[in-house]
Design an enzyme around this catalytic site. Structure first.
Site, PDB file in Angstrom:
ATOM      1  CG  ASN A 124     -12.519  -2.503  -5.376  1.00 56.70           C
ATOM      2  OD1 ASN A 124     -11.714  -3.445  -4.858  1.00 56.70           O
ATOM      3  ND2 ASN A 124     -12.158  -1.513  -5.701  1.00 56.70           N
TER       4      ASN A 124
ATOM      5  CE1 TYR B 219      -2.205  -0.123   3.474  1.00 55.41           C
ATOM      6  CE2 TYR B 219      -0.133  -0.316   4.670  1.00 55.41           C
ATOM      7  CZ  TYR B 219      -1.422  -0.793   4.200  1.00 55.41           C
ATOM      8  OH  TYR B 219      -1.736  -2.076   4.904  1.00 55.41           O
TER       9      TYR B 219
END
Length: 318
Positions: A33, A146
């Site tokens: 993306n 994360y």
């Protein structure tokens, strides 16, 4: 023809993997993306008839008409700066995105290589870290978006292996560096190079005594390829599907800064700032499993890798 799909294929590591698989004769589908990836990383491949770029988001439905033999899931912000700026997206890529990728792998009967991370281990209480170590992670700290996204990725990948028989391989990637890193990446190596080349103060957090091991990108890609094509029978033990991939040459962050300063002939001062929350004090992999099953060890030491990286970062000093 073997077809490989790489999510995050326009990123630092993903783009190097695209090139390696093309060199091996694969048809490569690059899916990205471009949030943190860069199309410039794959420009040289866009005219290759064996290469296809699809701009898309793995957190949405992923539909590929081609047969797919290998599916490499490397989509995710990977630097503290990037996942701090995109916390919810980072969590969604690791959860919804990984779920979508595994569903596609099941439909295509594809083998999966999942990019995990040394962040799985958090601020480790043992060093070097073995794959059997469960880690010391703050589940609600600023790095957790994360850390926990990758921990979930591993969990759901192994669930798909147990329930659906998906052939999954998990690479816990330690610090990696080299050409195609963004100059504004925010990690130590690009920060130190750009600051040193510009003659700006080099920013170090804490006293710089925290230690890391840094693997040059070509060494890391070699290990990832070997893991991708490793015969499944060599992973008969469930936990042998998980591999630490990284260098074992451990240096302090301060030493890294001094090495980069010396290489570029910089007169930059070093400025110390407060250590960020949950920043690990040690990070070094035990790579015994990769050495034994992949016949792999890094070949490029840190000094040589820094030399190889100068030209890449020098273009950004202006």
């Amino acid at each position: 023809m073997v077809t490989s799909l790489i999510t995050g294929g326009a990123g630092f590591l993903g783009s190097h993997l695209c090139q390696r698989l093309l060199d091996e004769g694969h048809k490569v589908i690059c899916f990205d993306n471009l949030l943190t990836g860069q199309k410039s990383n794959i420009y040289s491949n866009l005219e290759n008839p064996k290469f296809q770029f699809i701009e898309g988001n793995v957190t949405e439905f992923v539909d590929i008409s081609d047969d797919v033999d290998y599916l490499l899931h490397f989509a995710s912000p990977a630097s503290p700066k990037d996942y701090r700026d995109n916390p919810i997206h980072t969590l969604k890529v690791g959860s919804i995105g990984t779920h979508n990728v595994l569903g596609l792998a099941r439909a295509k009967k594809a083998k999966v290589l999942l990019a995990s991370t040394s962040e799985i281990y958090g601020d480790p209480l043992e060093s070097p870290q073995k794959e059997s170590y469960w880690g010391n992670v703050n589940p609600v700290g600023p790095r957790s978006v994360y850390d926990e996204a990758k921990r979930f990725s591993e969990s759901i990948a192994m669930a798909y292996h147990r329930e659906h028989g998906i052939d999954v391989r998990i690479a816990r990637i330690f610090n990696c560096y080299g050409p195609r890193m963004r100059p504004d990446d925010g990690r130590a190596v690009p920060n130190f190079f750009i600051q040193a080349l510009k003659g700006e103060p080099i920013t170090i957090y804490g006293k710089g005594l925290q230690t890391r091991s840094f693997c040059y990108v070509s060494d890391l890609v070699e290990a990832l390829f070997k893991l991708l094509v490793l015969p499944e029978e060599k992973m008969s033990n469930l936990y042998k599907r998980i591999f630490n991939i990284g260098a074992t040459e451990e240096v302090s962050v301060l030493t890294l800064a001094e090495m980069i300063k010396s290489q570029v002939g910089s007169l930059s001062d070093i400025k110390f700032h407060d250590l960020p929350e949950d920043d690990p004090m040690v990070r070094k992999p035990d790579i015994t499993r990769a050495q034994e099953l992949l016949d792999w060890s890094p070949e490029i030491d840190l000094k040589k890798g820094i030399e190889f990286s100068v030209d890449w970062f020098d273009r950004y000093k202006a």
